[in-house]
Design a protein around this motif. Sequence first.
Motif, PDB file in Angstrom:
ATOM      1  N   GLU A  15       0.352  -1.655  -0.115  1.00 56.48           N
ATOM      2  CA  GLU A  15       0.048  -0.231   0.112  1.00 56.48           C
ATOM      3  C   GLU A  15       0.535   1.423  -0.338  1.00 56.48           C
ATOM      4  O   GLU A  15       0.735   2.188  -0.627  1.00 56.48           O
ATOM      5  CB  GLU A  15      -1.103   0.053   1.257  1.00 56.48           C
ATOM      6  CG  GLU A  15      -2.048  -1.050   1.031  1.00 56.48           C
ATOM      7  CD  GLU A  15      -2.732  -0.465   0.164  1.00 56.48           C
ATOM      8  OE1 GLU A  15      -3.172   0.817  -0.208  1.00 56.48           O
ATOM      9  OE2 GLU A  15      -3.960  -1.802  -0.756  1.00 56.48           O
ATOM     10  N   TYR A  16       1.777   1.385   0.926  1.00 52.85           N
ATOM     11  CA  TYR A  16       2.562   2.272   0.905  1.00 52.85           C
ATOM     12  C   TYR A  16       4.018   2.684  -0.875  1.00 52.85           C
ATOM     13  O   TYR A  16       3.595   3.931  -0.974  1.00 52.85           O
ATOM     14  CB  TYR A  16       4.383   1.918   2.042  1.00 52.85           C
ATOM     15  CG  TYR A  16       4.874   3.252   1.681  1.00 52.85           C
ATOM     16  CD1 TYR A  16       4.595   4.740   3.235  1.00 52.85           C
ATOM     17  CD2 TYR A  16       6.479   3.641   1.056  1.00 52.85           C
ATOM     18  CE1 TYR A  16       5.203   5.152   3.059  1.00 52.85           C
ATOM     19  CE2 TYR A  16       6.495   4.754   1.264  1.00 52.85           C
ATOM     20  CZ  TYR A  16       6.362   5.733   2.805  1.00 52.85           C
ATOM     21  OH  TYR A  16       7.178   7.236   2.631  1.00 52.85           O
ATOM     22  N   GLY A  17       3.508   1.792  -1.935  1.00 49.96           N
ATOM     23  CA  GLY A  17       4.517   1.715  -2.283  1.00 49.96           C
ATOM     24  C   GLY A  17       5.428   0.849  -2.935  1.00 49.96           C
ATOM     25  O   GLY A  17       5.739   1.557  -4.179  1.00 49.96           O
ATOM     26  N   PHE A  18       5.294   0.222  -2.541  1.00 50.14           N
ATOM     27  CA  PHE A  18       6.554  -1.110  -2.915  1.00 50.14           C
ATOM     28  C   PHE A  18       6.051  -1.897  -3.740  1.00 50.14           C
ATOM     29  O   PHE A  18       4.917  -1.577  -3.475  1.00 50.14           O
ATOM     30  CB  PHE A  18       7.007  -1.876  -1.298  1.00 50.14           C
ATOM     31  CG  PHE A  18       7.904  -0.599  -0.642  1.00 50.14           C
ATOM     32  CD1 PHE A  18       9.741  -0.638  -1.003  1.00 50.14           C
ATOM     33  CD2 PHE A  18       7.471   0.074   0.838  1.00 50.14           C
ATOM     34  CE1 PHE A  18      10.358   0.375  -0.263  1.00 50.14           C
ATOM     35  CE2 PHE A  18       8.387   0.400   0.748  1.00 50.14           C
ATOM     36  CZ  PHE A  18       9.483   0.266   1.028  1.00 50.14           C
ATOM     37  N   LEU A  67       7.297   5.025   8.213  1.00 47.98           N
ATOM     38  CA  LEU A  67       6.737   5.152   6.614  1.00 47.98           C
ATOM     39  C   LEU A  67       4.892   5.504   7.221  1.00 47.98           C
ATOM     40  O   LEU A  67       4.807   6.486   6.021  1.00 47.98           O
ATOM     41  CB  LEU A  67       6.530   3.658   6.736  1.00 47.98           C
ATOM     42  CG  LEU A  67       8.231   3.650   6.135  1.00 47.98           C
ATOM     43  CD1 LEU A  67       8.175   2.044   5.716  1.00 47.98           C
ATOM     44  CD2 LEU A  67       8.547   4.188   5.362  1.00 47.98           C
ATOM     45  N   CYS A  68       4.790   5.721   8.683  1.00 50.45           N
ATOM     46  CA  CYS A  68       2.878   5.616   8.386  1.00 50.45           C
ATOM     47  C   CYS A  68       3.011   7.499   8.043  1.00 50.45           C
ATOM     48  O   CYS A  68       1.632   7.784   8.309  1.00 50.45           O
ATOM     49  CB  CYS A  68       2.771   4.939  10.001  1.00 50.45           C
ATOM     50  SG  CYS A  68       2.894   3.298   9.779  1.00 50.45           S
ATOM     51  N   PHE A  69       4.513   8.047   8.803  1.00 52.34           N
ATOM     52  CA  PHE A  69       4.287  10.154   9.396  1.00 52.34           C
ATOM     53  C   PHE A  69       4.703  10.292   7.717  1.00 52.34           C
ATOM     54  O   PHE A  69       4.431  11.319   7.206  1.00 52.34           O
ATOM     55  CB  PHE A  69       4.628   9.809   9.879  1.00 52.34           C
ATOM     56  CG  PHE A  69       3.657   9.288  11.587  1.00 52.34           C
ATOM     57  CD1 PHE A  69       2.808   9.818  11.957  1.00 52.34           C
ATOM     58  CD2 PHE A  69       4.028   8.241  12.062  1.00 52.34           C
ATOM     59  CE1 PHE A  69       1.602   9.977  13.239  1.00 52.34           C
ATOM     60  CE2 PHE A  69       3.338   8.088  13.202  1.00 52.34           C
ATOM     61  CZ  PHE A  69       2.335   9.218  13.606  1.00 52.34           C
ATOM     62  N   PHE A  76       7.753   9.676   0.511  1.00 53.10           N
ATOM     63  CA  PHE A  76       8.911   9.491   0.272  1.00 53.10           C
ATOM     64  C   PHE A  76       8.571   9.100  -1.476  1.00 53.10           C
ATOM     65  O   PHE A  76       8.360   8.458  -2.150  1.00 53.10           O
ATOM     66  CB  PHE A  76       9.953   8.258   0.270  1.00 53.10           C
ATOM     67  CG  PHE A  76      10.069   8.303   1.554  1.00 53.10           C
ATOM     68  CD1 PHE A  76      11.414   9.195   2.276  1.00 53.10           C
ATOM     69  CD2 PHE A  76      10.269   8.137   3.004  1.00 53.10           C
ATOM     70  CE1 PHE A  76      12.252   9.434   3.800  1.00 53.10           C
ATOM     71  CE2 PHE A  76      10.080   7.926   4.284  1.00 53.10           C
ATOM     72  CZ  PHE A  76      11.110   8.859   4.291  1.00 53.10           C
ATOM     73  N   THR A  77       9.161  10.521  -2.107  1.00 53.20           N
ATOM     74  CA  THR A  77       9.504   9.882  -3.678  1.00 53.20           C
ATOM     75  C   THR A  77      10.108   9.066  -4.515  1.00 53.20           C
ATOM     76  O   THR A  77       9.761   8.681  -5.204  1.00 53.20           O
ATOM     77  CB  THR A  77       9.012  11.334  -4.343  1.00 53.20           C
ATOM     78  OG1 THR A  77      11.021  11.685  -4.225  1.00 53.20           O
ATOM     79  CG2 THR A  77       8.165  12.065  -4.137  1.00 53.20           C
ATOM     80  N   VAL A 115      14.436   3.803   0.314  1.00 54.25           N
ATOM     81  CA  VAL A 115      13.887   3.527   1.405  1.00 54.25           C
ATOM     82  C   VAL A 115      13.980   2.481   1.360  1.00 54.25           C
ATOM     83  O   VAL A 115      13.951   1.955   2.360  1.00 54.25           O
ATOM     84  CB  VAL A 115      12.547   4.057   0.878  1.00 54.25           C
ATOM     85  CG1 VAL A 115      11.971   3.710   2.476  1.00 54.25           C
ATOM     86  CG2 VAL A 115      12.999   5.459   1.187  1.00 54.25           C
ATOM     87  N   TYR A 116      14.323   1.457  -0.062  1.00 56.50           N
ATOM     88  CA  TYR A 116      13.985   0.278   0.155  1.00 56.50           C
ATOM     89  C   TYR A 116      15.309  -0.088   0.756  1.00 56.50           C
ATOM     90  O   TYR A 116      15.255  -1.206   0.963  1.00 56.50           O
ATOM     91  CB  TYR A 116      13.976   0.067  -1.604  1.00 56.50           C
ATOM     92  CG  TYR A 116      13.949  -1.936  -1.659  1.00 56.50           C
ATOM     93  CD1 TYR A 116      12.638  -2.701  -0.739  1.00 56.50           C
ATOM     94  CD2 TYR A 116      14.529  -3.117  -2.033  1.00 56.50           C
ATOM     95  CE1 TYR A 116      12.395  -3.797  -0.588  1.00 56.50           C
ATOM     96  CE2 TYR A 116      14.351  -3.707  -2.250  1.00 56.50           C
ATOM     97  CZ  TYR A 116      13.303  -4.676  -1.608  1.00 56.50           C
ATOM     98  OH  TYR A 116      13.008  -5.924  -1.921  1.00 56.50           O
TER      99      TYR A 116
END
Length: 199
Positions: free
Chosen positions: A44-47, A101-103, A106-107, A112-113
Amino acid sequence: SKLRNMDNPILFLNNIQKYYIYSVLWSIITLVTSGSVAQTFLLEYGFSEENVTVFVSVMQIIQVLTIFLFSKGSDSVKSVVKTMARAHILDIPLCLFFLALCFLTFTEIPPVYIVLLLVGGVYSISVGINNVLVYKLPYHIMDMRFYGKYISISSALVGIVSVIFSIVSHFAQSAFGFMPAMRGIYILTVVIWAVFLLV
């Protein structure tokens, strides 16, 4: 009498009660740091699905390697309980990373990965160490004549709490939205981890 002598007067609990709490709290922690909740959160975050699959695979590989390397020297561990507690300190970077990550948004996902893989690797070392010591733990905290009974009760409690946690998480996501609910879950996870470490 042996169990009473090993009681922790601070917590006012005997070792069996602590073991039940330990088992239940650890099941919740693993659910939200490496289980289905964590994987859904990362998607859901984008990974990408590939990213998440690699992340889980890397964690499993590190756990297996840690088990293999640590097993040889585990017999020399003098205090199983204290060693397990110290190893679990390695859990906190991953817990805090998920909370961050909840707050934060990151574009750029790749950097981040990389951080995710690093903190996940540290967490996996902790899991590997404890997967070795958890089989030694009962001999240090309980009367082995009742091992089957204690493990059965522990497994039942873990199952019940896991189902309740999943239901509450689902309703929280429906009521407040996915990310706000996950903020609450990961804040709770950090609190659970602190209690877990104390136990």
